[in-house]
Design an enzyme around this catalytic site. Structure first.
Site, mmCIF file in Angstrom:
data_model
loop_
_atom_site.group_PDB
_atom_site.id
_atom_site.type_symbol
_atom_site.label_atom_id
_atom_site.label_comp_id
_atom_site.label_asym_id
_atom_site.label_seq_id
_atom_site.Cartn_x
_atom_site.Cartn_y
_atom_site.Cartn_z
ATOM 1 N N ASP A 66 0.871 -1.171 0.000
ATOM 2 C CA ASP A 66 0.000 0.000 0.000
ATOM 3 C C ASP A 66 0.915 1.231 0.000
ATOM 4 O O ASP A 66 2.134 1.142 0.143
ATOM 5 C CB ASP A 66 -0.986 -0.012 1.176
ATOM 6 C CG ASP A 66 -2.192 0.880 0.886
ATOM 7 O OD1 ASP A 66 -2.127 1.692 -0.074
ATOM 8 O OD2 ASP A 66 -3.203 0.788 1.597
HETATM 9 C C1 BGC Z 1 -5.054 3.218 0.062
HETATM 10 C C2 BGC Z 1 -5.221 2.148 -0.976
HETATM 11 C C3 BGC Z 1 -5.107 2.743 -2.350
HETATM 12 C C4 BGC Z 1 -3.763 3.428 -2.465
HETATM 13 C C5 BGC Z 1 -3.491 3.991 -3.842
HETATM 14 C C6 BGC Z 1 -3.817 4.078 -0.179
HETATM 15 O O1 BGC Z 1 -3.813 5.176 0.652
HETATM 16 O O2 BGC Z 1 -4.967 2.614 1.334
HETATM 17 O O3 BGC Z 1 -6.474 1.512 -0.805
HETATM 18 O O4 BGC Z 1 -5.266 1.752 -3.312
HETATM 19 O O5 BGC Z 1 -3.722 4.477 -1.529
HETATM 20 O O6 BGC Z 1 -4.280 5.060 -4.152
#
Ligand code: BGC
Length: 753
Positions: free
Chosen positions: A297
């Protein structure tokens, strides 16, 4: 896949092993492919690290605030990185034209000529928005979930996106957690089915198609179990619960063909997911044979420093890659440290190569080597967005996702004429509050509010008087007074209240999952007028309703229903359709009951309906029950369930029994009914939930019609993760219900012998 048995001792050992290189690469080695091997053999370490790095594309993002650092980069800077091979994928932007040019640089001007993948969080639609995932889960309509994901993929590929960071398959049992809005709710079985449907929809069984996207079930794992429902917090979960409750939707998604997954921000039992060898390698690769790629993530690898699990960026990079996290998102840690970690011998080259192999394997599965410009067609951007078919689907999804919680004296549906309606509340006519969290490429201009939806359906516009009454979180001077005047004028009040969209989603955990005070005050004042009140709730989680809101004549959960929010609701309010939604999360009586979920385990002192309150598992203020439990939802008809009938009273480990019930529509309208099968394992080697959903069927019933609905039950359906971390059924007695919710229905018993 080889049989895998993991004792608790082994589990501890493997957790510890994540600190150092475990000595072997995952058993589920990526298939070797001559073209890919040739590319890897000719890559520098820097280029390998590049393939293992993904960055937000600020040059084409419509929302630079999401990622200010990326927004500062210019197109030429990004091109230079692509040329040098220091990035392998880009995310968070759209536009086929721009993506095409970046892709051209990758395949024409970089040394290894590996195509990029363009990703984005297409969570519940691209430009045509569907209900938030939790809302759509309420439909219990797998075909619908598949069709909306398919349409989302169709639009996403039209704007140059090939990989979506969806679906979120985290089971969320605590409604304080804001990200419950992004998933399928509190139940694992429902989560499995919806995960499968969404993967099928996104990937369409053909990853090379111009109109499908690579799916990324996330966040692996146990992110929905963060303590206190506070986002990013610790998860302390026994391995049995992890495997019984939280992992199955991931497995279901991988079995359905998902070829990527994303690590979660939290730690589990002390080990952050991004550095968790047990999760990312032992379970994912060795046990499940997953062949896709793992992406961290957003900066989750770097965050292991703050977790206190990595000393610095170099240590974090080392721990992530060794644990099995193939791609680093946004932190640059792999670019910065992998080459040197390999040179110093701290990370074996074969570990890096295996991660690169996985990434290239996925790129190949996407057809990118043969057709790097797949889904990068600027013409489609003009023709394939917000098509009439997409809008119609959005409206269908909206009306199928609303849940009617309460409908005293059948106040709903309403007539389209002859009644004066006071439409009150801050959520009645705010386009911004229709789409919900993670509408990454939102089209607010075309969003249909509740007021617009209602007005679209009535001919005499003077029958609706619309008054805001208050803001979502602030009173308006004189607002309540005006609202009360409108209520007095009207025959019926529709009160549109709830949460603003920013109250759910990432980093939006709440302590009190209630209606904000200014709106509660508004509801109390309206109630005093004595006029009938229909509440239409906007929200991204289950709420604890109280006072005049709880006591209103009717309550409809509208979540955030997407582009056609208002039209979908009007279809239900005026009775063109009957509500089919059922709750995928339980509405507690009080916030303080969280985490509350219907499939909790029994205590030694449960409080039955007629029991004394003392010395029972309850609170001083309330029995430990839901106000509206999982599975609950009304239609516009009266539906009766017969007692379940079993084809036999016993089954063994090789045969099955059939449970059936007759469902009858005693009312005057054709409705959809979600027939639910629940089972309880009476006595087991580990205590089992009071009830667990084991099946459901969505049926249509005409007035007066009866249908027999049946479910086959075999020992596999009765299995659970035991002490030895094996999924096994145990002999003994079981109770079964075929019911319209998790707290209703007549029980019958059977035995596994
Ligand atoms: C979130 C994810 C997301 C990623 C990319 C993160 O802050 O937890 O769910 O896919 O950002 O945008």
């Amino acid at each position: 896949m080889r049989q895998f048995k993991l004792s608790r001792r082994m589990f501890l050992a493997s957790t510890v092993a994540s600190v150092a290189f475990a000595g072997k690469i995952a058993n589920a080695a990526t298939p070797k492919d001559a073209q890919i091997e040739n590319i890897i053999a000719n890559m520098s370490l820097e280029e390998k690290a590049g393939q293992l790095s993904i960055f937000a594309d600020g040059t084409r993002s419509n929302n630079p605030n999401i990622n200010p650092a990326a927004a500062k980069q210019g197109i030429e800077e990004v091109k230079e990185q692509i040329r040098k091979g220091t990035l392998g994928s880009l995310f968070s932007a759209k536009g086929a034209e721009g993506a095409r040019e970046y892709q051209r640089v990758a395949i024409e001007e970089s040394k290894s000529k590996v195509p990029l993948i363009f990703a984005a969080d297409i969570i519940h639609g691209c430009e045509t928005q569907f209900p938030i995932p939790l809302g759509e889960a309420s439909s219990f309509d797998l075909d619908l979930c598949e069709r909306t994901a398919k349409m989302a993929a169709f639009e996403a590929t039209a704007v140059g996106i090939q990989w979506t960071f969806a679906p979120m398959v985290d089971v969320a049992r605590d409604q304080r957690w804001g990200r419950v809005a992004e998933g399928a709710g509190e139940d694992t079985y429902l989560g499995n089915q919806i995960a499968r449907a969404r993967i099928k929809g996104f990937q369409g069984g053909d990853l090379t198609s111009e109109t499908t996207v690579l799916a990324c079930p996330k966040h692996y794992a146990a992110y929905g179990a963060v303590q206190g429902g506070m986002d990013y917090n610790t998860s302390d979960i026994p391995e049995t619960t992890l495997r019984d409750v939280h992992l199955p939707p991931f497995k279901a998604a991988f079995d359905a063909g998902a070829l990527s997954t994303m690590t979660s921000f939290n730690d589990i039992n002390g080990v952050p997911s991004t550095g968790n060898h047990h999760l990312l390698t032992d379970i994912l690769r060795d046990e499940w044979g997953f062949k896709g790629l793992v992406v961290s993530d957003y900066t989750a690898d770097e965050e292991m420093i703050k977790h206190g699990y990595a000393k610095d960026g170099r240590d974090a990079a080392k721990k992530s890659i060794i644990a099995g996290c193939d791609i680093s998102m946004q932190s640059h840690l792999y670019n910065l440290h992998l080459p040197d970690l390999v040179k110093s011998g701290e990370v074996p080259m074969e570990v890096v190569d295996e991660s690169v192999r996985r990434v290239l394997y996925v790129k190949k599965q996407l057809g990118l080597f043969e057709n790097p410009y797949r889904s990068l067609d600027p013409k489609r951007e003009k023709t394939d967005i917000r098509t009439p078919k997409a809008i119609a689907l959005s409206r269908e999804a909206a009306r199928k996702s609303a849940v009617l919680l309460k409908n005293d004296n059948n106040i709903l549906p309403m007539k389209k004429s002859g009644q004066k309606i006071a439409l009150i509340g801050p959520l009645a006519n705010d386009k911004y509050q229709t789409l919900g969290t993670w509408a990454i490429f939102p089209d607010y201009d075309n969003a249909v509010t509740l007021e617009k939806g209602l007005r679209n359906q009535i001919s005499n516009q003077s029958l609706i008087k619309s008054v805001k009454g208050c803001e979502i979180e602030k009173p308006i001077s004189g607002g309540i007074q005006k609202a009360v005047e409108a209520a007095k004028w009207a025959d019926v009040v529709i009160l549109a209240i709830g949460e603003k969209q920013e109250m759910s989603g990432e980093a939006q955990s709440r302590v009190e999952i209630t209606i904000p005070k200014p709106q509660q005050d508004l509801a109390e004042a309206i109630a005093k007028t004595g006029k009938p009140v229909i509440i239409i709730l906007s929200h991204g989680r289950a709420l604890a309703l109280s006072g005049a809101v709880k006591d209103a004549n009717a309550i409809m959960c509208a979540w955030f229903l997407g582009s056609e929010h208002g039209n979908g609701l009007a279809d239900l309010i005026f009775g063109d359709y009957s509500p089919q939604g059922r709750l995928p999360v339980s509405f507690p009586v009080y916030s303080g009951q969280q985490p509350y979920y219907y499939n909790h385990r029994p205590t030694g002192r449960p409080q039955g309906p007629k029991d004394e309150r003392f010395y029972k598992a309850r609170y001083i203020e309330t029995d430990n029950v839901a106000l509206y439990s999982f599975g609950h939802g009304l239609s516009y008809s009266k539906i009766e369930y017969s007692k379940p009938n079993l084809s036999a009273k016993t089954l063994n480990f090789t045969n099955s029994i059939r449970a059936s019930a007759t469902i009858t529509n005693k009312g005057k309208r054709t409705v959809k009914e979600v027939v639910q099968l629940y089972i309880n394992d009476n006595v087991a080697s580990l205590t089992r939930p009071v009830r667990e959903l084991k099946g459901f069927k969505l049926i249509e019933l005409a007035p007066g019609e009866s249908k027999e609905v049946s479910f086959e039950i075999s020992a596999t359906d009765l299995a659970f993760i035991n002490h030895d971390l094996q999924r096994r059924a145990e002999k003994g007695g079981f109770t079964l219900w075929i019911a319209p919710s998790s707290v209703t229905g007549e029980a019958v018993g059977f035995e596994l012998v």
